[in-house]
Design a protein around this motif. Structure first.
Motif, PDB file in Angstrom:
ATOM      1  N   LEU A   4     -18.242   1.889   4.033  1.00 58.27           N
ATOM      2  CA  LEU A   4     -18.210   2.564   5.324  1.00 58.27           C
ATOM      3  C   LEU A   4     -16.824   2.535   5.935  1.00 58.27           C
ATOM      4  N   ILE A   5     -16.368   3.696   6.414  1.00 59.26           N
ATOM      5  CA  ILE A   5     -15.136   3.791   7.179  1.00 59.26           C
ATOM      6  C   ILE A   5     -15.488   4.407   8.524  1.00 59.26           C
ATOM      7  N   ARG A  35      -7.030   8.926   5.522  1.00 59.02           N
ATOM      8  CA  ARG A  35      -8.489   8.892   5.375  1.00 59.02           C
ATOM      9  C   ARG A  35      -9.027  10.254   4.931  1.00 59.02           C
ATOM     10  N   ALA A  36      -8.373  11.317   5.389  1.00 58.13           N
ATOM     11  CA  ALA A  36      -8.794  12.657   4.971  1.00 58.13           C
ATOM     12  C   ALA A  36      -8.569  12.860   3.480  1.00 58.13           C
ATOM     13  N   ASN A  92      -0.331   8.075   5.247  1.00 61.87           N
ATOM     14  CA  ASN A  92       0.091   6.719   4.903  1.00 61.87           C
ATOM     15  C   ASN A  92      -0.323   6.397   3.467  1.00 61.87           C
ATOM     16  N   ARG A  93       0.451   5.570   2.813  1.00 67.50           N
ATOM     17  CA  ARG A  93       0.079   5.148   1.466  1.00 67.50           C
ATOM     18  C   ARG A  93      -0.945   4.019   1.500  1.00 67.50           C
ATOM     19  N   GLU A  94      -0.867   3.210   2.553  1.00 66.87           N
ATOM     20  CA  GLU A  94      -1.785   2.086   2.701  1.00 66.87           C
ATOM     21  C   GLU A  94      -2.483   2.165   4.055  1.00 66.87           C
ATOM     22  N   MET A  95      -3.641   1.534   4.146  1.00 62.32           N
ATOM     23  CA  MET A  95      -4.383   1.494   5.399  1.00 62.32           C
ATOM     24  C   MET A  95      -3.596   0.724   6.453  1.00 62.32           C
ATOM     25  N   THR A  96      -3.611   1.225   7.688  1.00 63.34           N
ATOM     26  CA  THR A  96      -2.944   0.528   8.785  1.00 63.34           C
ATOM     27  C   THR A  96      -3.935   0.330   9.931  1.00 63.34           C
TER      28      THR A  96
END
Length: 220
Positions: free
Chosen positions: A219-220, A181-182, A165-169
Motif C-alpha cells: 500500500l502507498i 509514484r506515478a 525522484n530516484r528514491e522515495m523521499t
C-alpha cells in the motif's frame, strides 16, 4: 510561442508615481474579485495597459485580467490575455526581485486550456513552461497527469521521468515524489494506491486490525 528570458537588468525600482499606481491597482483587483466584479474591472486594466505600453506594470495588468476572465470561465479571452502578459514581459524591465510573470502566465494559461477542454494545447503550454524554467517541476507533473488522464501512458511516462525522484523521499507532496509514484504505478509494480489521505487512513486501520502484513507492504 518563442519565449526568451529578459536579459536586461535584473530589476529596477519604480518611480513614485508608478509605485502608487501599482499599489492602487493591486488593492482594486483584489477588491473587485472578492465582490464578483473582476471581469468588469478588466476595462480599467485594459485602459491602464494602453496608456503606456512599455510600463513595467503592463505584464501584471494583463496577468490579472487573464485571471479575472479565467475565474469567470471565459477561457478564450483569458488565454489571449495570458499571451499578452508573456509578450509584454519580454519587452519591459522587471521591477521586483525574482519577478517572473512569464512562468505564472504559462502555468495559468495551461490550466485555462485544460478547463476549456483543449488538452493538447495545455500539454504544449506545460512543455513551454518546462523549457522556459526547467526548475519548475510542476509543469511536467501536470503534463504527465493530463496525458495519463487521456490514456496516453507512454507520453505520461516520458514527462514523469523528466522530474521523478530516484528514491522515495519524505516530501510526499513534491512534484518529483509524486512523479516517482506515478512511474511506479504505470510500470505495473505490485503496489496499491489510495485516492485520498482519509481513504489511506481507513485502509491502514483495517489492515492493521486484520494483521494483513502482505497488503500493508503493497500500500502507498
Amino acid at each position: 510561442m518563442d519565449i526568451k528570458k529578459n536579459s536586461q537588468n535584473p530589476y529596477e525600482r519604480l518611480d513614485s508615481k508608478t509605485e502608487l499606481l501599482w499599489k492602487k491597482m493591486s488593492d482594486e483587483v483584489l477588491t473587485n474579485r472578492s465582490s464578483g466584479k473582476g471581469i468588469a474591472f478588466n476595462e480599467v486594466l485594459t485602459e491602464e495597459s494602453k496608456k503606456e505600453k512599455e510600463s513595467p506594470l503592463v505584464p501584471a495588468f494583463h496577468l490579472w485580467s487573464a485571471d479575472n476572465f479565467s475565474f469567470g470561465k471565459e477561457y478564450v479571452r483569458a488565454i489571449r490575455q495570458y499571451d499578452a502578459s508573456i509578450e509584454s514581459s519580454q519587452l519591459t524591465r522587471a521591477f521586483l526581485p525574482n519577478q517572473d510573470f512569464i512562468s505564472a502566465a504559462l502555468m495559468h494559461k495551461a490550466f485555462a486550456q485544460r478547463l476549456h477542454g483543449n488538452h493538447e494545447e495545455a500539454i504544449t503550454t506545460f512543455n513551454e513552461l518546462n523549457e522556459f524554467d526547467g526548475y519548475n517541476k510542476d509543469s511536467m507533473l501536470q503534463a504527465g497527469m493530463l496525458a495519463e488522464q487521456h490514456q496516453q501512458y507512454d507520453r505520461a511516462m516520458e514527462y514523469y521521468l523528466k522530474i521523478a525522484n530516484r528514491e522515495m523521499t519524505s516530501k510526499t507532496d513534491s512534484p518529483a515524489e509524486m512523479a516517482r509514484r506515478a512511474v511506479e504505478r504505470l510500470t505495473g509494480k505490485d503496489i496499491e494506491y489510495s485516492n485520498s489521505a482519509t481513504g489511506l487512513a481507513d485502509t491502514l486501520f483495517q489492515l492493521i486490525d486484520q494483521k494483513d502484513t502482505t497488503s500493508l507492504r503493497k500500500l502507498i
